[in-house]
Design an enzyme around this catalytic site. Sequence first.
Site, PDB file in Angstrom:
ATOM      1  N   HIS A 130       0.955  -0.649   0.084  1.00  0.00           N
ATOM      2  CA  HIS A 130      -0.013   0.049  -0.081  1.00  0.00           C
ATOM      3  C   HIS A 130       0.385   1.186  -0.269  1.00  0.00           C
ATOM      4  O   HIS A 130       1.547   1.284   0.643  1.00  0.00           O
ATOM      5  CB  HIS A 130      -0.990   0.033   0.957  1.00  0.00           C
ATOM      6  CG  HIS A 130      -2.262   1.139   1.082  1.00  0.00           C
ATOM      7  ND1 HIS A 130      -2.955   1.147   1.831  1.00  0.00           N
ATOM      8  CD2 HIS A 130      -2.275   2.174   0.595  1.00  0.00           C
ATOM      9  CE1 HIS A 130      -4.155   1.515   2.427  1.00  0.00           C
ATOM     10  NE2 HIS A 130      -3.480   2.318   0.906  1.00  0.00           N
ATOM     11  N   THR A 132       1.942   5.071  -1.316  1.00  0.00           N
ATOM     12  CA  THR A 132       0.891   6.356  -1.583  1.00  0.00           C
ATOM     13  C   THR A 132      -0.056   6.578  -2.937  1.00  0.00           C
ATOM     14  O   THR A 132      -1.229   7.231  -3.086  1.00  0.00           O
ATOM     15  CB  THR A 132       1.476   8.130  -1.667  1.00  0.00           C
ATOM     16  OG1 THR A 132       2.856   7.005  -1.000  1.00  0.00           O
ATOM     17  CG2 THR A 132       1.327   9.253  -1.155  1.00  0.00           C
ATOM     18  N   PHE A 133       0.530   6.258  -3.751  1.00  0.00           N
ATOM     19  CA  PHE A 133       0.034   6.231  -4.994  1.00  0.00           C
ATOM     20  C   PHE A 133      -1.220   5.311  -5.284  1.00  0.00           C
ATOM     21  O   PHE A 133      -2.510   5.266  -5.989  1.00  0.00           O
ATOM     22  CB  PHE A 133      -0.076   5.842  -6.068  1.00  0.00           C
ATOM     23  CG  PHE A 133       1.193   7.506  -6.514  1.00  0.00           C
ATOM     24  CD1 PHE A 133       1.150   8.111  -7.523  1.00  0.00           C
ATOM     25  CD2 PHE A 133       2.621   7.417  -5.579  1.00  0.00           C
ATOM     26  CE1 PHE A 133       2.108   8.785  -8.305  1.00  0.00           C
ATOM     27  CE2 PHE A 133       3.185   8.882  -5.744  1.00  0.00           C
ATOM     28  CZ  PHE A 133       3.466   9.550  -6.889  1.00  0.00           C
ATOM     29  N   GLN A 135      -3.081   0.430  -3.958  1.00  0.00           N
ATOM     30  CA  GLN A 135      -2.435  -0.217  -3.121  1.00  0.00           C
ATOM     31  C   GLN A 135      -1.734  -1.144  -4.423  1.00  0.00           C
ATOM     32  O   GLN A 135      -2.493  -0.688  -5.952  1.00  0.00           O
ATOM     33  CB  GLN A 135      -4.322  -1.304  -3.243  1.00  0.00           C
ATOM     34  CG  GLN A 135      -4.983   0.318  -2.328  1.00  0.00           C
ATOM     35  CD  GLN A 135      -6.191  -0.276  -2.983  1.00  0.00           C
ATOM     36  OE1 GLN A 135      -6.609  -1.029  -1.796  1.00  0.00           O
ATOM     37  NE2 GLN A 135      -7.368   0.200  -3.371  1.00  0.00           N
ATOM     38  N   VAL A 136      -0.796  -2.292  -4.295  1.00  0.00           N
ATOM     39  CA  VAL A 136      -0.319  -3.053  -5.189  1.00  0.00           C
ATOM     40  C   VAL A 136      -1.339  -4.584  -4.521  1.00  0.00           C
ATOM     41  O   VAL A 136      -0.704  -5.102  -3.463  1.00  0.00           O
ATOM     42  CB  VAL A 136       0.778  -3.320  -4.835  1.00  0.00           C
ATOM     43  CG1 VAL A 136       1.701  -4.150  -5.877  1.00  0.00           C
ATOM     44  CG2 VAL A 136       1.461  -1.674  -5.532  1.00  0.00           C
ATOM     45  N   LYS A 151      -0.755  -2.764  -9.807  1.00  0.00           N
ATOM     46  CA  LYS A 151      -0.771  -1.099  -8.550  1.00  0.00           C
ATOM     47  C   LYS A 151      -2.271  -0.331  -9.324  1.00  0.00           C
ATOM     48  O   LYS A 151      -2.220   0.042 -10.255  1.00  0.00           O
ATOM     49  CB  LYS A 151       0.067  -0.722  -8.708  1.00  0.00           C
ATOM     50  CG  LYS A 151       0.525   0.654  -8.400  1.00  0.00           C
ATOM     51  CD  LYS A 151       1.957   1.081  -8.302  1.00  0.00           C
ATOM     52  CE  LYS A 151       1.771   2.401  -7.977  1.00  0.00           C
ATOM     53  NZ  LYS A 151       3.248   3.469  -7.941  1.00  0.00           N
ATOM     54  N   ASP A 249      13.386   8.478  -5.528  1.00  0.00           N
ATOM     55  CA  ASP A 249      13.420   7.807  -4.285  1.00  0.00           C
ATOM     56  C   ASP A 249      14.150   6.145  -3.774  1.00  0.00           C
ATOM     57  O   ASP A 249      13.221   5.414  -3.746  1.00  0.00           O
ATOM     58  CB  ASP A 249      11.966   7.613  -3.947  1.00  0.00           C
ATOM     59  CG  ASP A 249      10.559   7.041  -2.738  1.00  0.00           C
ATOM     60  OD1 ASP A 249      11.999   8.463  -1.944  1.00  0.00           O
ATOM     61  OD2 ASP A 249      10.128   7.241  -2.243  1.00  0.00           O
TER      62      ASP A 249
HETATM   63  N1  LIG Z   1       5.764  -5.749  -8.657  1.00  0.00           N
HETATM   64  C1  LIG Z   1       5.937  -5.905  -7.091  1.00  0.00           C
HETATM   65  N2  LIG Z   1       5.944  -6.935  -6.884  1.00  0.00           N
HETATM   66  C2  LIG Z   1       5.445  -6.932  -5.508  1.00  0.00           C
HETATM   67  N3  LIG Z   1       5.105  -5.995  -4.489  1.00  0.00           N
HETATM   68  C3  LIG Z   1       4.935  -5.412  -5.105  1.00  0.00           C
HETATM   69  C4  LIG Z   1       5.459  -4.156  -6.739  1.00  0.00           C
HETATM   70  N4  LIG Z   1       5.004  -2.918  -6.631  1.00  0.00           N
HETATM   71  C5  LIG Z   1       4.682  -2.777  -5.880  1.00  0.00           C
HETATM   72  N5  LIG Z   1       5.104  -3.404  -4.267  1.00  0.00           N
HETATM   73  C6  LIG Z   1       4.640  -3.239  -3.449  1.00  0.00           C
HETATM   74  O1  LIG Z   1       3.545  -2.548  -3.015  1.00  0.00           O
HETATM   75  C7  LIG Z   1       4.459  -1.685  -1.974  1.00  0.00           C
HETATM   76  C8  LIG Z   1       3.664  -0.152  -2.394  1.00  0.00           C
HETATM   77  O2  LIG Z   1       4.209  -0.013  -3.863  1.00  0.00           O
HETATM   78  P1  LIG Z   1       5.056   1.715  -4.769  1.00  0.00           P
HETATM   79  O3  LIG Z   1       6.158   2.037  -3.604  1.00  0.00           O
HETATM   80  O4  LIG Z   1       4.775   1.119  -6.066  1.00  0.00           O
HETATM   81  O5  LIG Z   1       4.128   2.100  -3.980  1.00  0.00           O
HETATM   82  P2  LIG Z   1       3.314   3.653  -4.209  1.00  0.00           P
HETATM   83  O6  LIG Z   1       2.174   4.115  -4.044  1.00  0.00           O
HETATM   84  O7  LIG Z   1       4.391   4.575  -5.379  1.00  0.00           O
HETATM   85  O8  LIG Z   1       4.753   3.717  -2.427  1.00  0.00           O
HETATM   86  P3  LIG Z   1       5.620   5.037  -2.252  1.00  0.00           P
HETATM   87  O9  LIG Z   1       4.587   5.394  -1.064  1.00  0.00           O
HETATM   88  O10 LIG Z   1       6.162   4.287  -1.917  1.00  0.00           O
HETATM   89  O11 LIG Z   1       5.375   5.652  -2.984  1.00  0.00           O
HETATM   90  C9  LIG Z   1       5.930  -1.624  -2.745  1.00  0.00           C
HETATM   91  O12 LIG Z   1       6.372  -1.835  -1.252  1.00  0.00           O
HETATM   92  C10 LIG Z   1       5.346  -2.976  -2.200  1.00  0.00           C
HETATM   93  O13 LIG Z   1       6.094  -3.844  -1.115  1.00  0.00           O
END
Ligand SMILES: Nc1ncnc2c1ncn2[C@@H]1O[C@H](COP(=O)(O)OP(=O)(O)OP(=O)(O)O)[C@@H](O)[C@H]1O
Length: 954
Positions: A130, A132-133, A135-136, A151, A249
């Site tokens: 999860h 900022t942008f 959920q994954v 995502k 980042d």
């Molecule tokens: N390809 C992937 N495979 C497995 N888990 C993933 C993958 N991409 C992202 N995740 C999980 O999801 C989380 C969130 O992904 P990501 O960092 O891309 O989102 P974000 O919204 O950009 O987060 P942030 O708040 O760090 O900017 C990651 O920390 C990771 O644990």
Amino acid sequence: MDDIDGGASRAREMGSGGASTPWEPIQMVFKRYFPEKVSDNKAPTLRAVVKKKPVVVRLTRDLVETYRICNTQFKYRGELNPKRYLTTPSVGVLNDGFDNVNSDLILAVNDDFCSSDSRQRYIVKDLLGHGTFGQVAKCLVPETNSFVAVKVIKNQPAYYQQALVEVSILTTLNKKYDPEDKHHIVRIYDYFLHQRHLCICFELLDMNLYELIKINQFRGLSLSIVQLFSKQILLGLALLKDAGIIHCDLKPENILLCTSVKPTEIKIIDFGSACMEDRTVYSYIQSRYYRSPEVLLGYQYTTAIDMWSFGCIVAELFLGLPLFPGASEFDILRRMVEILGKQPPDYVLKEAKNTNKFFKCVGSIHNLGNGGTYDGLKSAYMALTEEEFEAREKKKPEIGKEYFRHKNLEEIVKGYPYKMNLPEDDVVKETQIRLALLDFLRGLVEFDPAKRWSPFQAAKHPFITGEPFTCPYNPPPETPHVHVAQNIKVDHHPGGGHWFAAGLSPHVSGRGRMPLHNSPHFQMIPYSHANSYGSIGSYGSYNDGTMQGNSYGSYGETGNMFAYYSPVNHPGLYMQNKGGVSMLGTSPDARRRVMQYSHGGGLGTSPSAGNFAPLPLGTSPSQFTPPNANNQFLAGSPGHHGPTSPVRNSCHGSPLGKMAAFSQFNRRKGVGYSGGSQPQESSLPQAQGHGMDNFYQNEGYSGQFSGSPSRRQFDSGVNNRKQTQGGPTLSTGYSPHNVSSSSLRSNMYNPSGTGPHHENPDSALSVPDPGDWDPNYSDDLLLQEDSADEGFLANEFSRGMQLGSTDASSFSRRVNSNASTSSSNPATQRRYIPNQPFSQADIGSPPSNDPHARFSQLMPGSQFTPHVSQNSPSRLGQQPPHRFNHGRPNVGRAMDRNHINAQLPPSNTNSGGQRSPRSSSYTNGVPWGGRRTNHHVPNVPSTSHGRMDYGSIA
Ligand SMILES: Nc1ncnc2c1ncn2[C@@H]1O[C@H](COP(=O)(O)OP(=O)(O)OP(=O)(O)O)[C@@H](O)[C@H]1O
């Protein structure tokens, strides 16, 4: 015995037609057991060791089958199962009930997504993380029976736009720069819209490096692993540099293990904050612990800021704790100066926007000697003391806890406790390698960005190459950058939007943007006063001099105004100037800003945002901000930092900040868990690899660079380049080229070891308490789990990562639902909404070769009604974001916008199952995964992310 024999004879009779006799087995399979005679008169004992799972486990593992056995009439209908929600909160309040209060799509197990473009189905199985942008989610691709990570971006325009930048950058990196997947950058497979949410499909990876450190109880990893990962990260960074992309980042949380390949590799993820080097739009970037001095000080930045972060990561991998765990920016700078024994060069301090926040002027800054470079002896600047800072800022600086007994880098590295029971020889070898590490770090956490090593230079360091380290490394000159992708396809359409924000338009050739004037689609109107960017379009369309743009997300810069055209908008659809000033589009997040401009020409608001204050600065979704009338933007002085990193994890501060706090909390609690062509003159002897146990040479390491001149020598140095003054001494050499699985296992510190691993006086003899520096840490987060699965987990993990010595029981586990339920729950009444994320007012251009076609697919309508949730979190918290134009010359970089076709992984790749140590998700807010371990630091990484307070600043 008689009975048995009798039974057998009766069976024979029955087989021969005896109808009235009861049934008996036809044949006896077992004979009666007669114990052998034992001579010693002891009573014979029969010992049968049967490893049985507890009966509850056996009966419930295949529950449906158990029910069928009990009742043959039993019928199972998966669709009647209650939904198991993965999103928290799971109450639908936005987007016709599809989204929760945070604009997150409410996901439940077995929901399915379908890409309208690729026609690919993705069935949600679990939550991986999860951010900022959004959920994954871990999703099953039914056709190939493989798993991917999807995502799901929040349903808000700014997030949507920024996510498209991520799509674009990653597509370019994957397709143009790394088609063979050799540079440790996550692969993007697909993207599509689902219920107004942009969904990006990635290859499925495993835990991140922060989690890895965490399961190792915040003890550092062995040098061989540090070295292996460093090399791989460098391969990624070299690629980024080559592409002119700054990740912005880089941190352990954004480096994930990839256990589907052997030996285990790492991959860099999260390009949601990335930008082109010549489009350094945001002033507030990087997670705090990994934030470079340039960014802290508000100085222009380049890809070198990623190298700083990389240095911090390498140190953290070795130490187990962040090198600069500052509680505020002041604290970070203070630590940097103390640990490195230096300060930023005068030429930087002279020009940086925030110098006055941290330094006082004690000499003449007009005639800086040595070309403006601080020579280490005398500087015109002196760092403020805490008292001075307080006097200036009217508040005490936040100062974090000290974790290292020693105060300078050398002592910290040399004094770090050795692994327990290390043989004398190995201590000597490790000492030597530590010297190499120290020298390596010095080149990375170098204050002067101009002197900081590039990926190419760092890759040739003995710490990476494994050559014996005998003297300070003298890096080779950086290869002049020659852009690799010469034949980039250009979309000659007027859509720009976020692509330009990311500097992705091949037509945006430089900061000066002179070529813009020549664009048939762009008529630039001389206008000044905006001095920073969000999205900058080369194809903005102005209709007249009234500053009414016909598109959105356009931003101005000093002396010029730009707007871009959105393909979903009509030329001629004028934006309303609601702010009383002439304006051009801004990011939708402008709605929360009230800013004062020193010049009246406000630039742009988002039409989607309604009556918002004008925004002079381009914004990212990460720079949402509430009003703050105390902040003034000076057109000529851009670059006030916002409260925290736009990209990260701020518990207070960031525009997307509240969200960050929230999401970090959840993550922590377990929402998901979380060219090669330099001729080889001679190879070093194979014995290079024996200097350190558990290493072996792997000449076939996949990290060969190709194509780019700036990359091509990278690997050649690994095997062949000799250190400037070092001969191929075998005794201290060690090969980082590869580490076998077993070496990973044996090189991880054994958590059961009792030796002092940390320098923190408080923790010298014990594991540091992550709660001290990790505000989200709580061992309440850890949940009990069926111990029957531990073995599986351990196997699963060690098969992939081979960490070995770490107690397998410390790994948490992701539990997947095997329920074959349909995604449609009749109880959930939701109206189907076609894919229509945002109106033309809210979006920019999608990444496609044919943006029009693509967009018409994506945007069948424009029914988006902007909603601003009161609870909508904002990463940058309560202060306005500030950006600045660093005023550096542009270097035109072209990147294409090829549409990604769904390239799903082979069926057996990462077939998921239960993945290694990530885990625990929420079901309606109730954690259901994870485990409690026996470790005295119960550090199961229940979330995929780690620390939550990176972004905040004092
Ligand atoms: N390809 C992937 N495979 C497995 N888990 C993933 C993958 N991409 C992202 N995740 C999980 O999801 C989380 C969130 O992904 P990501 O960092 O891309 O989102 P974000 O919204 O950009 O987060 P942030 O708040 O760090 O900017 C990651 O920390 C990771 O644990």
